[in-house]
Design an enzyme around this catalytic site. Structure first.
Site, short mmCIF file in Angstrom:
data_model
loop_
_atom_site.label_atom_id
_atom_site.label_comp_id
_atom_site.label_asym_id
_atom_site.label_seq_id
_atom_site.Cartn_x
_atom_site.Cartn_y
_atom_site.Cartn_z
CG HIS A 194 -2.01 -0.93 1.26
ND1 HIS A 194 -1.86 -2.26 1.01
CD2 HIS A 194 -3.34 -0.73 1.49
CE1 HIS A 194 -3.06 -2.85 1.08
NE2 HIS A 194 -3.97 -1.95 1.37
CD GLU A 197 -5.51 3.51 2.03
OE1 GLU A 197 -4.57 2.98 2.63
OE2 GLU A 197 -6.71 3.14 2.18
CG ASP A 276 -10.73 -3.39 3.96
OD1 ASP A 276 -10.22 -4.43 4.39
OD2 ASP A 276 -10.07 -2.38 3.66
#
Ligand code: ADE
Ligand code: ZN
Length: 334
Positions: A194, A197, A276
């Protein structure tokens, strides 16, 4: 258009299995494991899913994961996601799991990976859904803890295709995990992380240079650096973008402000993913629908995004061409 998007063959490359824990399943696991949740009802729990930023979400996500205790819990969690994939024609998946979220609560690594990989195996047999499992390190924990987790994974390397890096981006830059990633890559594992973000474009640059990843997860803040955008295009570096996640976590205020289609049109190798889904309001089809409704995504753009999900997956060359052929047949038949 909605049925087109649902029926379109697609792959998911950025999905946290712990993030597929629907409130109903959370209550079911809590009950069978004798755990009392701090919520009375499913509706009350859903109401709590109003996040100001990434950390707000992570606090609830780690709390929710505490209901996962047995091998069967991990199997059932993964299988429930597979059923969603089947219903949405998601034909290839590369899900993430966070072993430290569980091993830190004394749930053995073996319990977690056995339940997940048994469900992935059944998905291939029963539905022909191919997969590759990615083990993520929690970046708010130490380098040493990540190295210990990598060590615990050694007996299970046949069940994992790569490593990832997730959790709180702010304050935990990529440099902290440079040696862990080097070690994992030397063991033959692929790497994703990641970056960009909530954190700045510099995190994307450092993730490329220091962690030497094969894909960037999110990466939307790379748009703040024109030279980086050119580099990503030139290197054909895939970004696994998660539209509903980004609006729910307020990376963008509204879907109409999301930059995924701009990046697509600039030649960047972006894909659509759900991150998610139990927490952010939808699985892969819902993310595509949100792009149509919020940004006016065309069918051609949707097909290009799905093609990217196959091309930049870690599937074998044969499987990639099989999936791309399915997509071509689908779009020719529309
Ligand atoms: N863990 C689960 N979802 C995440 C996200 N969107 N960013 C960072 N860590 C995560
Ligand atoms: Zn994520």
């Amino acid at each position: 258009m909605e049925s087109f998007l649902n029926a379109m063959p697609k792959a998911e490359l950025h999905l946290h299995l712990e993030g597929t824990l629907e409130p109903e399943l959370m209550f079911q696991f809590a009950q069978r494991n004798g755990i009392t949740l701090p919520y009375e009802t499913v509706d009350q729990l859903r109401e709590a899913y109003d996040f100001g930023n990434l950390q707000d979400f992570l606090d609830l996500y780690y709390q929710g994961a505490e209901v996962l205790q047995t091998e069967q819990d991990f199997y059932d969690l993964t299988w429930a996601y597979i059923e969603r994939c089947k219903a949405q024609n998601v034909i290839h998946i590369e899900p993430f799991f966070d072993p430290q979220t569980h091993t830190d609560r004394s749930v053995p690594f073996a319990t977690v990976i056995s339940g997940i990989s048994r469900a992935l195996h059944d998905a291939e047999i029963k539905y022909g859904i191919s997969s590759g499992l990615i083990m993520c390190f929690l970046r708010h924990l130490s380098e040493l803890e990540a190295l210990n987790t990598l060590h615990q994974a050694e007996p299970y390397l046949d069940k994992i295709i790569g490593i990832g890096l997730d959790s709180s981006e702010q304050g935990h830059p990529p440099a902290k995990f440079e040696r862990v990633f080097a070690k994992a890559r030397s063991m033959g594992l692929l790497a994703v992380a990641h970056a960009g973000e909530e954190g700045p474009a510099q995190n994307v640059i450092d993730t490329l240079d220091l962690l030497k990843v094969d894909r960037i997860d999110h990466g939307v803040r790379a748009a703040e650096d024109a030279a980086l955008m050119q580099r990503l295009a030139k290197e054909k570096m895939a970004l696994t973008v998660c539209p509903l996640s980004n609006t729910r976590l307020r990376v963008f205020n509204d879907m109409s402000q999301h930059n995924i289609l701009q990046m697509l049109e600039q030649g960047l190798k972006v894909t659509v993913n759900s991150d998610d889904p139990a927490y952010f309001g939808g699985y892969l089809t819902e993310n595509f629908i949100a792009l149509e409704q919020g940004l006016g995504m065309t069918r051609e753009q949707a097909v290009q995004l799905a093609a990217n999900s196959f091309e930049y997956s870690f599937a074998s060359r044969e499987r990639k061409s099989e999936m791309k052929k399915l997509l071509q047949q689908f779009s020719a038949g529309q």
